[in-house]
Write an enzyme that holds these catalytic residues in place. Structure first.
Site, PDB file in Angstrom:
ATOM      1  N   HIS A  82      47.618  42.197  42.666  1.00 40.11           N
ATOM      2  CA  HIS A  82      46.481  41.326  42.946  1.00 40.11           C
ATOM      3  C   HIS A  82      46.485  40.131  42.009  1.00 40.11           C
ATOM      4  CE1 HIS A  82      42.383  40.387  44.319  1.00 40.11           C
ATOM      5  NE2 HIS A  82      42.205  39.963  43.084  1.00 40.11           N
ATOM      6  N   ASP A 161      30.213  45.278  47.625  1.00 37.22           N
ATOM      7  CA  ASP A 161      30.740  44.084  46.953  1.00 37.22           C
ATOM      8  C   ASP A 161      30.562  42.860  47.844  1.00 37.22           C
ATOM      9  OD1 ASP A 161      32.371  42.483  45.038  1.00 37.22           O
ATOM     10  OD2 ASP A 161      33.664  42.355  46.789  1.00 37.22           O
ATOM     11  N   ARG A 168      25.885  36.462  44.734  1.00 36.10           N
ATOM     12  CA  ARG A 168      26.350  35.803  43.493  1.00 36.10           C
ATOM     13  C   ARG A 168      26.743  34.361  43.763  1.00 36.10           C
ATOM     14  NH1 ARG A 168      31.205  39.131  42.046  1.00 36.10           N
ATOM     15  NH2 ARG A 168      31.457  37.662  40.348  1.00 36.10           N
ATOM     16  N   SER A 183      34.040  43.613  40.960  1.00 31.71           N
ATOM     17  CA  SER A 183      34.227  43.137  42.334  1.00 31.71           C
ATOM     18  C   SER A 183      35.701  43.292  42.742  1.00 31.71           C
ATOM     19  CB  SER A 183      33.783  41.670  42.410  1.00 31.71           C
ATOM     20  OG  SER A 183      34.259  41.052  43.574  1.00 31.71           O
ATOM     21  N   LYS A 187      37.558  46.765  45.210  1.00 36.60           N
ATOM     22  CA  LYS A 187      38.391  46.619  46.411  1.00 36.60           C
ATOM     23  C   LYS A 187      39.779  47.229  46.175  1.00 36.60           C
ATOM     24  CE  LYS A 187      36.990  42.396  46.303  1.00 36.60           C
ATOM     25  NZ  LYS A 187      36.360  41.095  46.359  1.00 36.60           N
TER      26      LYS A 187
HETATM   27  N1  URA Z   1      37.568  37.698  43.441  1.00 38.60           N
HETATM   28  C1  URA Z   1      36.738  38.697  43.833  1.00 38.60           C
HETATM   29  O1  URA Z   1      37.058  39.441  44.748  1.00 38.60           O
HETATM   30  N2  URA Z   1      35.574  38.840  43.199  1.00 38.60           N
HETATM   31  C2  URA Z   1      35.173  38.050  42.173  1.00 38.60           C
HETATM   32  O2  URA Z   1      34.112  38.249  41.639  1.00 38.60           O
HETATM   33  C3  URA Z   1      36.052  37.017  41.783  1.00 38.60           C
HETATM   34  C4  URA Z   1      37.254  36.871  42.436  1.00 38.60           C
END
Ligand code: URA
Length: 441
Positions: A82, A161, A168, A183, A187
């Site tokens: 990621h 999220d 947010r 966050s 995932k």
């Molecule tokens: N990418 C995400 O999935 N969440 C965040 O808070 C910042 C970048």
């Protein structure tokens, strides 16, 4: 339990219990807690922070708020990768097939572009016919047989999220370390892989602008992954210049394919080898990082990684010929060149600005509903630190209309600064972060 009490405790800077965190994440998922209370809590977390334990509980609660993918029926050690988001970041397109060639199973769910940063799914979809939506059985079959399959993240993954991220975005609470870490990691944990390699970007084109903040984010995410029983390593990499010489969906696929064919820019090649090596090392395909680097470099050199990419494209509906013959990829009809106004050095690149130019050109989305122009983007002829002569081409922009190309070229010109002295180049990558210091890659 009452949301009012949870809010009050966080406002006073107290640590929340696991039950309190699970309570508000559940209420967020079901819609029982109104947005104004969730927003107030996000602001309190943003200001007061969260300790490591709270952040880990928040991550797990969000990961479990929806479907938890089960990849256990896919053979091999599954390793995820990621990036926290960058400009020209096509590393997944090289590192994923390269890791597969090293014996890792890459069963990956990726995202689309976010703001001025690109996304792997948009890039792959620029390959005519390539599909990123596959039934779970086909996904498992391709990952198991080819060693690499990349699909679009399911909407069912970590829905809490999704809800909190949208809040947010509009309540000035994005830039909070525990909220970003939880966050991203919620995932990653829901995606069901065995190990995780994180590429944490730092610099003006990254979410985290300073090395110190990027290190802290990397440490938090590594700690979350490790606590969840997933060996996790994070590499801090530079984003004070775009990666490689191309920004834009099809242009980046083309560049990634060139690297897979043994050509292409050195920074993309080096970083892809480093990331793929870490994936192989975590999957125990090599006893140490040095051996893993040698293995990855060899699999890139001997064409095995290119073959995995060709096979993945074929199995996901695209024409594998694009890997060796990228002329088959879309390219914007309208072009404009940016010429050097004076001689000297390409001394600074406003990376975030360059990302925004690519959006103006049509390579990214201005709004959620915008459609992409896969052929749009920027091809650089010079990069940070190169010497330039007055009148030389610095970059070419591509768009679907002359007016878009004109507007993009004007904006790009402002992002490229020519200096009289040669600039000092930042390193391509800074450091590996793992939980146990002695086990650093
Ligand atoms: N990418 C995400 O999935 N969440 C965040 O808070 C910042 C970048």
């Amino acid at each position: 339990m009452h949301m009012y009490d949870i809010l009050n405790r966080k406002r006073l800077g107290k640590a929340l219990s696991r039950e309190e965190i699970e309570y508000f994440v559940q209420g967020c998922t079901t819609g029982d807690i109104p947005d104004y209370q969730l927003s107030a809590l996000l602001m309190a977390i943003c200001i007061q922070g969260m300790n490591q334990e709270e952040t880990a509980w928040l991550t797990m609660a969000m990961a479990r708020s929806g479907e938890m993918a089960d990849l256990s029926h896919i053979p091999g050690v599954k390793v995820d990768k990621h990036s926290t988001g960058g400009v020209g970041d096509k590393i997944t397109l090289v590192a994923a097939p390269l890791a597969a060639a090293c014996g890792v199973t890459v069963a990956k769910m990726s995202g689309r572009g976010l703001g001025y940063t690109g996304g792997t799914i948009d890039k792959l979809e620029s390959i005519p016919g390539f599909t990123t939506q596959l039934p779970p059985e086909t996904f498992a079959d391709i990952a198991g047989t080819v060693g690499v399959c990349i699909v679009s993240q399911s909407g069912e993954l970590a829905p809490a999220d999704k809800k909190l991220y949208a809040l947010r975005d509009v309540t000035a609470t994005v830039e909070s370390l525990p909220l970003i870490a939880s966050s991203i990691m919620s995932k990653k944990l829901a995606a069901g892989n065995d190990c995780i390699v994180l590429d944490v970007k730092t610099g003006d084109g990254a979410f985290m602008k300073t090395l110190e903040d990027s290190r802290a984010l990397a440490r938090a995410m590594v700690s979350i992954g490790t606590r969840a029983g997933k060996p996790t390593a994070a590499l801090i990499t530079d984003m004070n210049r775009p990666l490689g010489m191309a920004v834009g969906n099809a242009l980046e696929v083309e560049e990634a394919c060139r690297v897979l064919c043994g050509e292409g820019p050195e920074d993309v090649r080096r970083l892809s080898i480093e990331v793929a090596a870490a994936m192989a090392w975590l999957a125990q395909k090599a006893p140490d990082m040095e051996t893993a680097r040698t293995l990855a470099a060899e699999k890139l050199r001997d064409g095995s990684a290119r073959e995995r990419m060709e096979e993945m494209i074929r199995r996901q509906g695209g024409d594998p010929k694009v890997v060796r013959h990228p002329e088959g990829l879309p390219q914007g009809r309208a072009k404009r060149q940016i010429l050097a106004a004076s001689s000297g050095w390409l001394g600074a690149m406003d990376t975030q600005g360059i990302g925004r130019c690519s959006v103006l050109l049509g390579a990214g989305r201005e709004t959620k509903e915008s459609s992409l122009d896969y052929g749009a983007g920027i091809r650089f002829a010079k990069t940070l630190g190169d010497s330039v002569k007055q009148g030389e081409v610095l970059a070419t922009v591509y768009a679907s209309t002359d007016s878009m190309a004109e507007e993009g070229a004007k904006a790009l010109e402002k992002c490229l600064k020519i200096t009289e002295t040669q600039p000092e180049l930042p390193p391509l990558f800074y450091d590996w972060i793992t939980e146990e210091h002695e086990k650093r890659p």
